[in-house]
Scaffold this motif. Structure first.
Motif, PDB file in Angstrom:
ATOM      1  N   PRO A  54      32.160  39.985  45.214  1.00 55.92           N
ATOM      2  CA  PRO A  54      32.877  38.928  44.484  1.00 55.92           C
ATOM      3  C   PRO A  54      33.142  39.392  43.044  1.00 55.92           C
ATOM      4  O   PRO A  54      32.373  40.190  42.507  1.00 55.92           O
ATOM      5  N   TYR A  55      34.221  38.930  42.475  1.00 56.33           N
ATOM      6  CA  TYR A  55      34.489  39.257  41.073  1.00 56.33           C
ATOM      7  C   TYR A  55      35.158  38.076  40.382  1.00 56.33           C
ATOM      8  O   TYR A  55      35.724  37.196  41.030  1.00 56.33           O
ATOM      9  N   PHE A  56      35.060  38.076  39.089  1.00 58.98           N
ATOM     10  CA  PHE A  56      35.745  37.045  38.306  1.00 58.98           C
ATOM     11  C   PHE A  56      36.167  37.654  36.983  1.00 58.98           C
ATOM     12  O   PHE A  56      35.610  38.662  36.544  1.00 58.98           O
ATOM     13  N   GLY A  57      37.147  37.043  36.360  1.00 56.87           N
ATOM     14  CA  GLY A  57      37.621  37.568  35.086  1.00 56.87           C
ATOM     15  C   GLY A  57      38.853  36.840  34.625  1.00 56.87           C
ATOM     16  O   GLY A  57      39.179  35.758  35.120  1.00 56.87           O
TER      17      GLY A  57
ATOM     18  N   VAL B 287      47.895  33.165  30.184  1.00 60.69           N
ATOM     19  CA  VAL B 287      46.564  33.585  30.642  1.00 60.69           C
ATOM     20  C   VAL B 287      46.397  33.169  32.105  1.00 60.69           C
ATOM     21  O   VAL B 287      47.043  32.227  32.571  1.00 60.69           O
ATOM     22  N   ALA B 288      45.519  33.892  32.787  1.00 61.68           N
ATOM     23  CA  ALA B 288      45.290  33.564  34.194  1.00 61.68           C
ATOM     24  C   ALA B 288      43.851  33.908  34.581  1.00 61.68           C
ATOM     25  O   ALA B 288      43.542  35.066  34.869  1.00 61.68           O
ATOM     26  N   PRO B 289      42.956  32.925  34.547  1.00 59.45           N
ATOM     27  CA  PRO B 289      41.608  33.181  35.063  1.00 59.45           C
ATOM     28  C   PRO B 289      41.685  33.472  36.563  1.00 59.45           C
ATOM     29  O   PRO B 289      42.531  32.903  37.264  1.00 59.45           O
ATOM     30  N   GLU B 290      40.833  34.367  37.017  1.00 62.51           N
ATOM     31  CA  GLU B 290      40.928  34.806  38.423  1.00 62.51           C
ATOM     32  C   GLU B 290      39.543  35.005  39.013  1.00 62.51           C
ATOM     33  O   GLU B 290      38.636  35.528  38.359  1.00 62.51           O
ATOM     34  N   VAL B 291      39.361  34.554  40.240  1.00 59.30           N
ATOM     35  CA  VAL B 291      38.144  34.861  41.015  1.00 59.30           C
ATOM     36  C   VAL B 291      38.605  35.484  42.326  1.00 59.30           C
ATOM     37  O   VAL B 291      39.679  35.160  42.839  1.00 59.30           O
ATOM     38  N   GLY B 292      37.786  36.386  42.849  1.00 61.02           N
ATOM     39  CA  GLY B 292      38.208  37.018  44.094  1.00 61.02           C
ATOM     40  C   GLY B 292      37.085  37.769  44.771  1.00 61.02           C
ATOM     41  O   GLY B 292      35.929  37.736  44.321  1.00 61.02           O
ATOM     42  N   PHE B 293      37.445  38.401  45.848  1.00 59.92           N
ATOM     43  CA  PHE B 293      36.481  39.196  46.625  1.00 59.92           C
ATOM     44  C   PHE B 293      37.104  40.544  46.948  1.00 59.92           C
ATOM     45  O   PHE B 293      38.302  40.630  47.232  1.00 59.92           O
ATOM     46  N   LEU B 294      36.282  41.576  46.903  1.00 60.71           N
ATOM     47  CA  LEU B 294      36.694  42.885  47.420  1.00 60.71           C
ATOM     48  C   LEU B 294      35.871  43.153  48.670  1.00 60.71           C
ATOM     49  O   LEU B 294      34.667  42.863  48.708  1.00 60.71           O
ATOM     50  N   PHE B 295      36.515  43.681  49.693  1.00 64.09           N
ATOM     51  CA  PHE B 295      35.813  44.064  50.928  1.00 64.09           C
ATOM     52  C   PHE B 295      36.004  45.573  51.096  1.00 64.09           C
ATOM     53  O   PHE B 295      36.974  46.022  51.714  1.00 64.09           O
TER      54      PHE B 295
ATOM     55  N   MET C  32      41.379  42.999  49.413  1.00 65.52           N
ATOM     56  CA  MET C  32      41.064  42.044  48.350  1.00 65.52           C
ATOM     57  C   MET C  32      41.750  40.699  48.584  1.00 65.52           C
ATOM     58  O   MET C  32      42.823  40.621  49.190  1.00 65.52           O
ATOM     59  N   ALA C  33      41.089  39.668  48.116  1.00 65.69           N
ATOM     60  CA  ALA C  33      41.664  38.321  48.153  1.00 65.69           C
ATOM     61  C   ALA C  33      41.252  37.639  46.862  1.00 65.69           C
ATOM     62  O   ALA C  33      40.081  37.725  46.462  1.00 65.69           O
ATOM     63  N   SER C  34      42.205  37.010  46.200  1.00 66.29           N
ATOM     64  CA  SER C  34      41.854  36.394  44.920  1.00 66.29           C
ATOM     65  C   SER C  34      42.616  35.095  44.719  1.00 66.29           C
ATOM     66  O   SER C  34      43.683  34.881  45.309  1.00 66.29           O
ATOM     67  N   LEU C  35      42.027  34.260  43.897  1.00 68.23           N
ATOM     68  CA  LEU C  35      42.658  32.997  43.523  1.00 68.23           C
ATOM     69  C   LEU C  35      42.832  33.021  42.012  1.00 68.23           C
ATOM     70  O   LEU C  35      41.888  33.305  41.269  1.00 68.23           O
ATOM     71  N   LYS C  36      44.049  32.741  41.578  1.00 68.43           N
ATOM     72  CA  LYS C  36      44.369  32.887  40.151  1.00 68.43           C
ATOM     73  C   LYS C  36      45.109  31.644  39.693  1.00 68.43           C
ATOM     74  O   LYS C  36      45.984  31.136  40.399  1.00 68.43           O
ATOM     75  N   TYR C  37      44.734  31.162  38.517  1.00 66.74           N
ATOM     76  CA  TYR C  37      45.483  30.041  37.940  1.00 66.74           C
ATOM     77  C   TYR C  37      46.351  30.584  36.813  1.00 66.74           C
ATOM     78  O   TYR C  37      45.840  31.040  35.791  1.00 66.74           O
ATOM     79  N   ASN C  38      47.645  30.557  37.003  1.00 69.11           N
ATOM     80  CA  ASN C  38      48.578  31.112  36.015  1.00 69.11           C
ATOM     81  C   ASN C  38      49.027  30.021  35.048  1.00 69.11           C
ATOM     82  O   ASN C  38      49.527  28.972  35.469  1.00 69.11           O
ATOM     83  N   ARG C  39      48.834  30.291  33.774  1.00 70.98           N
ATOM     84  CA  ARG C  39      49.300  29.355  32.751  1.00 70.98           C
ATOM     85  C   ARG C  39      50.216  30.110  31.787  1.00 70.98           C
ATOM     86  O   ARG C  39      49.763  30.974  31.029  1.00 70.98           O
TER      87      ARG C  39
END
Lengths: 200, 219
Positions: free
Chosen positions: A117-120, A148-156, A164-171
């Protein structure tokens, strides 16, 4: 205190020299408008892709960048009420978003873990084309936005690459003028699915 | 060996992904398979300070004015003029207005004047085949991916303007017409006669439907 900072920097740089590894990636980007953007287009878009790279400074910390293209559009019928009138017709509303972002991520788990898992956060600029079509007429506005776009995701990780799969909120913050003549910002959720390849 | 396999896997996945991009995108601006009638637009504007509720009668000009370029001869066929006038008359009556057939004898509350325009639009553009198609047919030598395809197409569009004027507000000296309501209907003309009539009927009705203040007082 200054010795402590120097020590952290030296250790950090040493870690970089040994742990630095680069990855390039491509993703399929799904976008769902949010907040005020949802009032303009309220449909999830499955047309988008992204390109990214990330360099691991340590086993957990990466620095990189990403760009891409998301197409959002919606067809709407009905009547628009004006101050002294009304307009009826088929409206087609479009948003083309091109983010150009730098990012920093913190990855959990060891490099050989089955799931990481990762976040940033991503910071940069969004070039957004807003287009509004009504009948044979069209209005279009193009603007660069800081965003800005906070992002959380997973690397396999696998033998050859990482899925990879990630969820990002784009502002994308308010900038320029939209088709209504006002400075407008844009918000959208991004679900990105793709691959990361080692580049060196 | 591992590096070669790795390289081939990576290249394969990237190639597949790149080939999928045209399928994902299709075009910058998706056209939603719009039909001719989807391009019809009805816009209405009115004078907010005008008392529509006090008006009871109307007259309609028997001919539609066809606007042409300066110095050009009006060659329009006027095929739909009577149909348009009949549709407007019908909508006015549905809303309770009484028609004054001879406005020279009795001045109506509203005088309706219609104008129409027709425009030929020409669009020329150059496009390039998808680069991904290059080499798709191995036998096709001389098929260059950068060779442009030129396309020219034309379409006719038309506008109908329905002008509702109050003769009492018309100023002969200043040559101004006392327009209190105007409807603009715009659309494509490349359609068959039945469809054009149907579209004219629905768009004219829509102009009145979206103007609820156009309603004669009940006596």
């Amino acid at each position: 205190m200054k010795y402590t900072i120097a020590l952290i920097l030296i250790l950090g740089l040493s870690a970089n020299l040994f742990a630095q590894r680069g990855y390039g990636g491509i993703t399929w980007n799904i976008a769902a408008p949010a907040e005020e953007t949802k009032e303009y287009i309220d449909e999830t878009s499955f047309r988008g892709f992204g390109i990214e790279f990330r360099t691991f400074l340590t086993n957990h910390l990466s620095f990189g960048g990403q760009t891409g293209w998301n197409i959002m559009d919606q067809r709407i019928g009905g009547t628009i009420e004006l101050q002294n009138g009304a307009v009826t017709g088929t409206q087609v509303r479009h948003l083309n978003a091109f983010p150009i972002l730098l990012n920093g991520f913190f990855h959990l788990g060891s490099p050989r873990a089955a799931i990481r898992p990762y976040f940033g956060v991503n910071v940069g600029t969004y070039f957004i084309i807003q287009r509004f079509e009504l009948g044979l007429a069209a209005l279009e506005k193009n603007n660069w936005h800081f965003g800005v776009a906070p992002e959380v995701g997973f690397l396999f990780p696998t033998d050859y690459l990482s899925v990879m799969a990630s969820l990002k909120y784009n502002r994308a913050f308010e900038a320029g003028t939209s088709i209504t003549g006002e400075a407008t910002g844009y918000d959208y959720w991004g679900l990105n699915i793709g691959f990361l390849f080692p580049t060196y | 060996m591992f590096k070669v396999q790795h390289y081939l896997h990576t290249r394969l996945i990237v190639s597949v992904f790149l080939m999928l991009i045209p399928l994902i995108f299709g075009a910058c601006y998706y056209d939603y398979g719009m039909s001719v009638s989807d391009y019809d637009v009805v816009a209405t504007f009115y004078d907010k300070n005008y008392s529509f509720a006090a008006q009871k009668t109307f007259s309609i000009a028997p001919n539609i004015g066809h606007i042409t370029g300066e110095g050009k001869i009006d060659t329009s066929k006027k095929t739909y003029d009577n149909f348009v006038i009949e549709q407007i008359r019908s909508n006015m009556k549905i809303r309770g207005y009484q028609e004054i057939t001879d406005p020279t004898v009795t001045e109506p509350d509203f005088l309706i004047i219609c104008l129409a325009t027709r425009v030929e639009n020409y669009v020329a553009y150059q496009s390039y085949p998808w680069w991904g198609y290059w080499g798709y047919y191995p036998g096709y030598g001389g098929y260059y991916p950068w060779y442009p395809q030129s396309t020219v197409y034309s379409y006719s569009s038309g506008s109908l303007i329905i002008n509702l004027a109050d003769p009492k507000l018309t100023d002969d000296t200043d040559k101004t017409i006392g327009t209190v309501w105007v409807a603009g209907i715009n659309g494509l003309l490349d359609d068959n006669a039945v469809n054009i009539r149907q579209r004219l009927s629905s768009t004219i009705s829509q102009a009145f439907d979206q103007s609820p203040y156009l309603l004669a007082p009940i006596e």
